[in-house]
Design an enzyme around this catalytic site. Sequence first.
Site, short mmCIF file in Angstrom:
data_model
loop_
_atom_site.label_atom_id
_atom_site.label_comp_id
_atom_site.label_asym_id
_atom_site.label_seq_id
_atom_site.Cartn_x
_atom_site.Cartn_y
_atom_site.Cartn_z
N GLY A 9 1.20 -1.44 0.09
CA GLY A 9 -0.11 -0.13 -0.33
C GLY A 9 0.92 1.24 0.38
O GLY A 9 0.88 1.80 0.56
N THR A 11 1.17 3.21 -2.84
CA THR A 11 0.66 4.39 -3.46
C THR A 11 -0.56 6.05 -2.70
O THR A 11 -0.07 6.59 -3.65
CB THR A 11 0.08 3.70 -4.37
OG1 THR A 11 -1.44 2.98 -3.80
CG2 THR A 11 0.13 2.27 -5.05
N ASP A 60 -2.41 -7.16 -6.05
CA ASP A 60 -4.06 -6.96 -5.08
C ASP A 60 -4.06 -8.19 -3.91
O ASP A 60 -3.45 -8.88 -4.01
CB ASP A 60 -4.84 -7.20 -5.43
CG ASP A 60 -6.51 -7.00 -4.84
OD1 ASP A 60 -6.19 -6.89 -3.59
OD2 ASP A 60 -8.21 -6.38 -5.35
N TYR A 153 -14.37 -2.65 10.99
CA TYR A 153 -13.24 -2.58 10.53
C TYR A 153 -12.16 -2.16 11.76
O TYR A 153 -11.12 -2.29 12.26
CB TYR A 153 -13.42 -0.88 10.24
CG TYR A 153 -11.80 0.19 10.33
CD1 TYR A 153 -11.02 -0.58 9.14
CD2 TYR A 153 -11.71 0.56 10.88
CE1 TYR A 153 -9.85 -0.12 8.88
CE2 TYR A 153 -10.10 1.37 11.06
CZ TYR A 153 -9.16 1.46 9.81
OH TYR A 153 -7.66 1.20 10.05
N PRO A 183 -1.75 4.11 14.75
CA PRO A 183 -2.29 5.55 14.69
C PRO A 183 -3.90 5.49 14.57
O PRO A 183 -4.16 4.96 14.85
CB PRO A 183 -1.69 6.16 13.80
CG PRO A 183 -1.18 4.42 12.60
CD PRO A 183 -1.89 3.20 13.55
N GLY A 184 -3.85 7.16 15.93
CA GLY A 184 -5.34 7.31 15.48
C GLY A 184 -5.53 8.40 14.43
O GLY A 184 -4.74 8.16 13.20
N GLU A 189 -5.85 9.12 2.14
CA GLU A 189 -7.19 9.29 1.61
C GLU A 189 -7.87 8.26 1.96
O GLU A 189 -9.54 8.08 1.55
CB GLU A 189 -6.31 8.47 -0.02
CG GLU A 189 -5.95 9.63 -0.85
CD GLU A 189 -5.36 8.59 -2.68
OE1 GLU A 189 -5.82 7.27 -2.26
OE2 GLU A 189 -4.49 9.19 -2.79
P1 NDP Z 1 -5.09 5.88 2.10
O1 NDP Z 1 -6.03 5.01 1.16
O2 NDP Z 1 -4.47 6.60 2.14
O3 NDP Z 1 -3.71 4.40 1.46
C1 NDP Z 1 -4.40 2.84 1.74
C2 NDP Z 1 -2.69 1.64 1.08
O4 NDP Z 1 -3.38 0.35 1.23
C3 NDP Z 1 -3.21 2.43 -0.58
O5 NDP Z 1 -1.60 2.45 -1.22
C4 NDP Z 1 -3.76 1.04 -1.71
O6 NDP Z 1 -3.02 1.01 -2.64
C5 NDP Z 1 -3.35 0.44 -0.60
N1 NDP Z 1 -4.55 -1.03 -0.28
C6 NDP Z 1 -6.15 -1.46 -0.25
N2 NDP Z 1 -6.11 -2.03 -0.81
C7 NDP Z 1 -5.22 -2.72 -1.08
C8 NDP Z 1 -5.75 -4.05 -1.59
N3 NDP Z 1 -6.58 -4.78 -1.62
N4 NDP Z 1 -4.27 -4.44 -2.66
C9 NDP Z 1 -2.54 -3.81 -2.42
N5 NDP Z 1 -2.78 -2.61 -1.57
C10 NDP Z 1 -4.15 -2.14 -1.09
O7 NDP Z 1 -5.10 5.10 4.03
P2 NDP Z 1 -3.92 4.68 5.29
O8 NDP Z 1 -2.80 5.26 4.60
O9 NDP Z 1 -4.82 6.15 6.17
O10 NDP Z 1 -3.68 3.70 5.10
C11 NDP Z 1 -3.30 2.75 5.64
C12 NDP Z 1 -2.60 1.49 6.82
O11 NDP Z 1 -2.78 2.49 7.42
C13 NDP Z 1 -4.24 1.35 6.59
O12 NDP Z 1 -4.04 -0.29 6.77
C14 NDP Z 1 -5.21 1.70 7.11
O13 NDP Z 1 -6.23 0.94 8.24
C15 NDP Z 1 -4.34 2.10 8.57
N6 NDP Z 1 -4.72 3.01 9.56
C16 NDP Z 1 -5.35 4.52 9.07
C17 NDP Z 1 -5.37 5.44 9.60
C18 NDP Z 1 -6.56 6.62 9.00
O14 NDP Z 1 -6.71 7.64 9.87
N7 NDP Z 1 -5.92 7.22 8.10
C19 NDP Z 1 -5.59 5.62 10.68
C20 NDP Z 1 -5.64 3.49 11.55
C21 NDP Z 1 -4.38 3.48 10.69
P3 NDP Z 1 -3.93 0.92 -3.95
O15 NDP Z 1 -5.33 1.17 -3.79
O16 NDP Z 1 -2.92 1.43 -5.21
O17 NDP Z 1 -4.78 -1.03 -4.00
C1 8X3 Z 2 -7.94 4.66 11.44
C2 8X3 Z 2 -8.49 5.77 12.60
O1 8X3 Z 2 -10.76 6.68 13.99
O2 8X3 Z 2 -10.87 6.15 11.75
O3 8X3 Z 2 -8.03 3.76 11.66
O4 8X3 Z 2 -10.56 4.28 12.68
S1 8X3 Z 2 -10.30 5.43 12.73
#
Ligand code: NDP
Ligand code: 8X3
Length: 252
Positions: A9, A11, A60, A153, A183-184, A189
């Site tokens: 992930g 991207t 994927d 989730y 992280p919170g 995206e």
């Molecule tokens: P983004 O949506 O910005 O990034 C998510 C990444 O995951 C993208 O690069 C996407 O790439 C990849 N991804 C999603 N589904 C697939 C798949 N089926 N196969 C391969 N790649 C995949 O979100 P975040 O950076 O915020 O999220 C990253 C992680 O952090 C996640 O696990 C999320 O749950 C976790 N997180 C996020 C928080 C937040 O508040 N933002 C807080 C705590 C945790 P592509 O679409 O190109 O496949």
């Molecule tokens: C992402 C943080 O609080 O939106 O994992 O679920 S929250």
Amino acid sequence: MTKIALITGATSGIGRSTAFELASHGYNLIITGRRKDRLDHITKEITGKYSVQVLALNFDVRKYEEVKNAISSLSTEWKNIDVLINNAGLAAGLSDIQDGDLEDWEAMIDTNIKGLLYMTKEVSPLMIKNNSGHIINISSTAGKEVYPKGNVYCATKFAVDALNKGMRIDLLPHNIKVTSINPGLLETEFSLVRFKGDEEKAKKVYEGFEPLHPEDVADTIWFVLSRPAHVCLNEVLMTATAQASSRDVFRK
Ligand code: NDP
Ligand code: 8X3
């Protein structure tokens, strides 16, 4: 010797920022994601800025055959993965349990739990062979506390926390560190994906306070990775200063 990190992930969001952070510390990178155009662009950006090698793998994580083929396609050199960052993940929807959408549930379970397992199953044997490695699992505050409408989730992130603990135990004899980062609220995206492209709804999540930025997590990942060989941070729970728990956020 130059270290290799594989980031799923990469991207967008945390994965993308972590790729730049680790490149700045001289890591060669394997970056993955489904959006090939983004992978190509990020590869160009990183190699234009840092003297490191970047290999982009477009697959994927929900599809075991794709994961398996991607890892087995690596050359012997690239198979010497020092760090695996299980980051690919998403939230899909926010609704009471009785109103949940089956497709959303499956997307979250398949990506956040099964995808992480598939990656670990293929990469950990390579680390075991080298008697060295570090797996970093991106969980969430949602893996520590359940919040209203977050049901599935949160369940996937509780599962990541449990798997993190399980991996830590099972990989002990192989000198492999395992860390979860929880992280919170963090502006990436993530909310745009959760609300299926509804920008207004996504923006509201981060209104009235400064959330975490993806660079903050990338910086923490670097801190975790740069500890001495005998030190393992098992988990890191981090939030914005304005957030005390999943439900306590001080908004102006
Ligand atoms: P983004 O949506 O910005 O990034 C998510 C990444 O995951 C993208 O690069 C996407 O790439 C990849 N991804 C999603 N589904 C697939 C798949 N089926 N196969 C391969 N790649 C995949 O979100 P975040 O950076 O915020 O999220 C990253 C992680 O952090 C996640 O696990 C999320 O749950 C976790 N997180 C996020 C928080 C937040 O508040 N933002 C807080 C705590 C945790 P592509 O679409 O190109 O496949
Ligand atoms: C992402 C943080 O609080 O939106 O994992 O679920 S929250």
